[in-house]
Write a protein that holds these residues in place. Structure first.
Motif, PDB file in Angstrom:
ATOM      1  N   GLY A 235      18.134  24.685  75.568  1.00 45.42           N
ATOM      2  CA  GLY A 235      17.218  25.815  75.560  1.00 45.42           C
ATOM      3  C   GLY A 235      16.798  26.157  76.974  1.00 45.42           C
ATOM      4  N   TYR A 236      15.678  26.845  77.092  1.00 45.43           N
ATOM      5  CA  TYR A 236      15.199  27.307  78.400  1.00 45.43           C
ATOM      6  C   TYR A 236      14.108  26.371  78.913  1.00 45.43           C
ATOM      7  CZ  TYR A 236      17.751  31.630  77.622  1.00 45.43           C
ATOM      8  OH  TYR A 236      18.752  32.551  77.408  1.00 45.43           O
ATOM      9  N   GLY A 237      14.230  25.979  80.191  1.00 47.12           N
ATOM     10  CA  GLY A 237      13.275  25.055  80.776  1.00 47.12           C
ATOM     11  C   GLY A 237      12.810  25.504  82.146  1.00 47.12           C
ATOM     12  N   LEU A 238      11.748  24.852  82.622  1.00 47.05           N
ATOM     13  CA  LEU A 238      11.188  25.182  83.933  1.00 47.05           C
ATOM     14  C   LEU A 238      10.404  23.997  84.466  1.00 47.05           C
ATOM     15  CD1 LEU A 238      10.374  27.275  86.172  1.00 47.05           C
ATOM     16  CD2 LEU A 238       8.403  27.830  84.733  1.00 47.05           C
ATOM     17  N   ALA A 239      10.698  23.611  85.700  1.00 51.00           N
ATOM     18  CA  ALA A 239       9.847  22.701  86.464  1.00 51.00           C
ATOM     19  C   ALA A 239       9.139  23.547  87.506  1.00 51.00           C
ATOM     20  CB  ALA A 239      10.680  21.607  87.132  1.00 51.00           C
ATOM     21  N   ALA A 240       7.813  23.562  87.475  1.00 48.50           N
ATOM     22  CA  ALA A 240       7.066  24.504  88.299  1.00 48.50           C
ATOM     23  C   ALA A 240       5.899  23.832  88.997  1.00 48.50           C
ATOM     24  CB  ALA A 240       6.549  25.660  87.442  1.00 48.50           C
ATOM     25  N   SER A 241       5.464  24.434  90.098  1.00 46.89           N
ATOM     26  CA  SER A 241       4.264  23.997  90.785  1.00 46.89           C
ATOM     27  C   SER A 241       3.465  25.212  91.216  1.00 46.89           C
ATOM     28  CB  SER A 241       4.600  23.137  92.002  1.00 46.89           C
ATOM     29  OG  SER A 241       3.422  22.658  92.607  1.00 46.89           O
ATOM     30  N   ILE A 242       2.139  25.088  91.100  1.00 45.26           N
ATOM     31  CA  ILE A 242       1.233  26.179  91.442  1.00 45.26           C
ATOM     32  C   ILE A 242       0.082  25.608  92.248  1.00 45.26           C
ATOM     33  CG2 ILE A 242      -0.242  28.013  90.530  1.00 45.26           C
ATOM     34  CD1 ILE A 242       1.439  27.727  87.896  1.00 45.26           C
ATOM     35  N   LYS A 243      -0.247  26.246  93.364  1.00 46.29           N
ATOM     36  CA  LYS A 243      -1.337  25.791  94.223  1.00 46.29           C
ATOM     37  C   LYS A 243      -2.373  26.902  94.368  1.00 46.29           C
ATOM     38  CE  LYS A 243      -2.234  23.499  98.668  1.00 46.29           C
ATOM     39  NZ  LYS A 243      -3.348  24.329  99.139  1.00 46.29           N
ATOM     40  N   ARG A 244      -3.615  26.561  94.062  1.00 46.26           N
ATOM     41  CA  ARG A 244      -4.722  27.490  94.238  1.00 46.26           C
ATOM     42  C   ARG A 244      -5.848  26.765  94.956  1.00 46.26           C
ATOM     43  NH1 ARG A 244      -4.790  30.433  88.219  1.00 46.26           N
ATOM     44  NH2 ARG A 244      -2.652  31.275  88.400  1.00 46.26           N
ATOM     45  N   GLY A 245      -6.206  27.253  96.133  1.00 46.14           N
ATOM     46  CA  GLY A 245      -7.197  26.562  96.931  1.00 46.14           C
ATOM     47  C   GLY A 245      -6.673  25.190  97.325  1.00 46.14           C
ATOM     48  N   ASN A 246      -7.485  24.161  97.088  1.00 46.59           N
ATOM     49  CA  ASN A 246      -7.083  22.799  97.413  1.00 46.59           C
ATOM     50  C   ASN A 246      -6.425  22.079  96.250  1.00 46.59           C
ATOM     51  OD1 ASN A 246      -8.123  22.907 100.068  1.00 46.59           O
ATOM     52  ND2 ASN A 246     -10.188  22.472  99.309  1.00 46.59           N
ATOM     53  N   ARG A 247      -6.209  22.784  95.163  1.00 43.26           N
ATOM     54  CA  ARG A 247      -5.696  22.137  93.963  1.00 43.26           C
ATOM     55  C   ARG A 247      -4.275  22.606  93.657  1.00 43.26           C
ATOM     56  NH1 ARG A 247      -7.773  22.731  87.796  1.00 43.26           N
ATOM     57  NH2 ARG A 247      -6.567  20.996  86.946  1.00 43.26           N
ATOM     58  N   ARG A 248      -3.421  21.660  93.258  1.00 47.27           N
ATOM     59  CA  ARG A 248      -2.048  21.964  92.872  1.00 47.27           C
ATOM     60  C   ARG A 248      -1.744  21.279  91.543  1.00 47.27           C
ATOM     61  NH1 ARG A 248       2.775  23.481  95.128  1.00 47.27           N
ATOM     62  NH2 ARG A 248       2.015  23.479  97.283  1.00 47.27           N
ATOM     63  N   ILE A 249      -1.033  21.978  90.667  1.00 48.55           N
ATOM     64  CA  ILE A 249      -0.565  21.383  89.426  1.00 48.55           C
ATOM     65  C   ILE A 249       0.962  21.393  89.401  1.00 48.55           C
ATOM     66  CG2 ILE A 249      -2.635  22.059  88.147  1.00 48.55           C
ATOM     67  CD1 ILE A 249      -0.909  24.254  86.789  1.00 48.55           C
ATOM     68  N   VAL A 250       1.528  20.457  88.673  1.00 44.74           N
ATOM     69  CA  VAL A 250       2.974  20.378  88.461  1.00 44.74           C
ATOM     70  C   VAL A 250       3.217  20.412  86.959  1.00 44.74           C
ATOM     71  CG1 VAL A 250       5.032  18.933  88.684  1.00 44.74           C
ATOM     72  CG2 VAL A 250       3.416  19.111  90.589  1.00 44.74           C
ATOM     73  N   MET A 251       4.170  21.235  86.533  1.00 49.32           N
ATOM     74  CA  MET A 251       4.408  21.453  85.115  1.00 49.32           C
ATOM     75  C   MET A 251       5.895  21.404  84.813  1.00 49.32           C
ATOM     76  SD  MET A 251       3.222  24.808  82.906  1.00 49.32           S
ATOM     77  CE  MET A 251       3.688  25.861  84.290  1.00 49.32           C
ATOM     78  N   VAL A 252       6.260  20.768  83.697  1.00 48.52           N
ATOM     79  CA  VAL A 252       7.644  20.763  83.216  1.00 48.52           C
ATOM     80  C   VAL A 252       7.624  21.174  81.752  1.00 48.52           C
ATOM     81  CG1 VAL A 252       9.725  19.412  82.794  1.00 48.52           C
ATOM     82  CG2 VAL A 252       8.313  18.936  84.827  1.00 48.52           C
ATOM     83  N   LEU A 253       8.389  22.202  81.421  1.00 50.60           N
ATOM     84  CA  LEU A 253       8.551  22.659  80.047  1.00 50.60           C
ATOM     85  C   LEU A 253      10.034  22.748  79.751  1.00 50.60           C
ATOM     86  CD1 LEU A 253       6.057  25.697  80.056  1.00 50.60           C
ATOM     87  CD2 LEU A 253       5.549  23.348  79.357  1.00 50.60           C
ATOM     88  N   ASN A 254      10.442  22.404  78.530  1.00 51.25           N
ATOM     89  CA  ASN A 254      11.853  22.507  78.170  1.00 51.25           C
ATOM     90  C   ASN A 254      11.982  22.799  76.678  1.00 51.25           C
ATOM     91  OD1 ASN A 254      14.590  22.420  79.023  1.00 51.25           O
ATOM     92  ND2 ASN A 254      14.836  20.421  78.043  1.00 51.25           N
ATOM     93  N   GLY A 255      13.145  23.373  76.311  1.00 53.29           N
ATOM     94  CA  GLY A 255      13.447  23.588  74.905  1.00 53.29           C
ATOM     95  C   GLY A 255      12.894  24.870  74.323  1.00 53.29           C
ATOM     96  N   MET A 256      12.648  25.876  75.153  1.00 50.54           N
ATOM     97  CA  MET A 256      12.152  27.160  74.642  1.00 50.54           C
ATOM     98  C   MET A 256      13.304  28.071  74.284  1.00 50.54           C
ATOM     99  SD  MET A 256       8.887  27.374  77.193  1.00 50.54           S
ATOM    100  CE  MET A 256       9.847  26.548  78.453  1.00 50.54           C
ATOM    101  N   SER A 257      12.994  29.092  73.514  1.00 51.09           N
ATOM    102  CA  SER A 257      14.051  29.868  72.861  1.00 51.09           C
ATOM    103  C   SER A 257      14.582  31.029  73.678  1.00 51.09           C
ATOM    104  CB  SER A 257      13.535  30.398  71.523  1.00 51.09           C
ATOM    105  OG  SER A 257      12.419  31.273  71.732  1.00 51.09           O
TER     106      SER A 257
END
Length: 388
Positions: A235-257
């Protein structure tokens, strides 16, 4: 044992500086259409949401991140330079020219710079670029994949196995969402000088312009990486990172349609993480937490205790007031004491969450009293409860 509360109550997920991931607070979740998912705070490593995060899955082109890591490491050590030119063998060209996969469109028997090949991997998701890098690195793509698996274990990717450099469907080529999140965090932390490559929007090679496939780069403030993936099996997947101010998140999603569902889910969950969670720095490494831990038979009566490493907490905003933070140490602490010795711990507790702990260490050296002083201190404690 002495248990001494300090600071105001907090609701938190605590992590000593490093790459171990802490557990999410119970009840903090969000539904997702992804079959596998994880979202973590970059600084603390706290897990804000996970779904089948340790389930083996086909990572598709997201596994190219391991190939990029290997090349970044070559560059950082000086073994390779961005300007080095690598050959495009007939083996690579034949393997990919009729594959139907994503390509950089490298001509057979040509050469390309390491810089261009990296852009071809990151921006264009070129399978051919991955194979060229792999052959130059290890002599063959098969040998390179074996080296990737070995290196991944050193990084803490406990369940990943690589069979090629690109993520092209092949039996046994598997990762987990958690492993991908750990790898993503390493890429950002270990190679800050090269990481901006992931935010480049487009790349032109051999007269062909291709845009970055990461949908968050186009519609989500602060998005600056990392890699999409798609195969029929995964399916469709994504490894992503987003930074806002001093904070950053890391996200992994997989298996979307679909690409649409991938883009919408990634943006929705990212906004949830920034809206519902917050990160706080509690202590810096070496910061004094306990001013006066009692010493037994020492030349001084007390010793200071400090946090061994940086302490950050990531917590649901609504839960912050429910957390209690205490210090615990065996006391009185017998002299001699050597600075840096672990003598206690910080303990963070909250309803519905396992206790989280971090070491406390001695700030100062404390010498032991001489024989006469020890006798006097012992008698004093017996007779009058003296702290000496």
């Amino acid at each position: 044992m002495f248990s001494k509360p300090f600071m105001r109550p907090l609701a938190a997920i605590l992590l000593v500086a490093g790459f171990g991931l802490s557990q999410p607070a119970h009840g903090q979740t969000i539904e997702t259409a992804a079959k596998q998912a994880i979202i973590i705070d970059y600084a603390s490593g706290a897990v804000m949401m996970e779904k089948n995060a340790d389930e083996l899955m086909v990572p598709s082109s997201m596994s190219k991140l391991m190939t990029v890591y290997m090349v970044f490491d070559k560059l950082k050590t000086g073994a390779w330079k961005m300007s080095d030119r690598l050959p495009v063998s007939e083996t690579v060209w034949k393997k990919h020219v009729k594959s139907g996969g994503s390509l950089m469109f490298l001509p057979v028997n040509s050469t390309a710079s390491v810089e261009d090949l990296l852009k071809g991997v990151v921006i264009q998701s070129g399978n051919d670029a991955c194979s060229v890098l792999a052959e130059a690195y290890s002599g063959s793509e098969e040998a390179f994949a074996e080296e990737e698996t070995r290196r991944s274990r050193q990084l803490g990717l406990t369940r990943s196995t690589f069979k090629n450099a690109s993520g092209w469907p092949e039996p046994g080529h598997m990762m987990t969402a958690r492993d991908l999140s750990i790898l993503s965090r390493h890429l950002i932390m270990d190679f800050p000088e090269y990481y901006p490559l992931f935010s480049q929007m487009e790349f032109v090679f051999n007269g062909i312009k291709q845009g970055n496939r990461n949908p968050l780069l186009y519609n989500t403030p602060g998005a600056d990486g990392l890699k999409t993936g798609h195969t029929e099996a995964a399916g469709y997947g994504l490894a992503a990172s987003i930074k806002r101010g001093n904070r950053r998140i890391v996200m992994v999603l997989n298996g979307m349609s679909s690409m649409k569902e991938r883009a919408e889910e990634a943006q929705r969950i990212a906004e949830w993480a920034f809206r519902e969670w917050e990160s706080y720095a509690l202590f810096k490494a070496g910061e004094v937490v306990v001013e006066d831990a009692e010493v037994w038979l020492g030349e001084v009566q007390t010793v200071r205790l400090a946090a061994k490493g940086n302490v950050e907490v990531t917590l649901p905003r609504r839960a912050r007031a429910e957390m209690k933070v205490t210090t615990v140490h065996n006391g009185p602490i017998p002299a001699p004491i050597i600075a840096g010795t672990e003598l206690g711990k910080i303990v963070v507790t909250a309803p519905g969450m396992a206790p989280l702990e971090m070491p406390l260490v001695a700030v100062d050296n404390v010498n032991r009293l001489g024989f006469t002083g020890r006798v006097s201190a012992a008698l004093g404690r017996i007779l009058w409860g003296s702290k000496k």
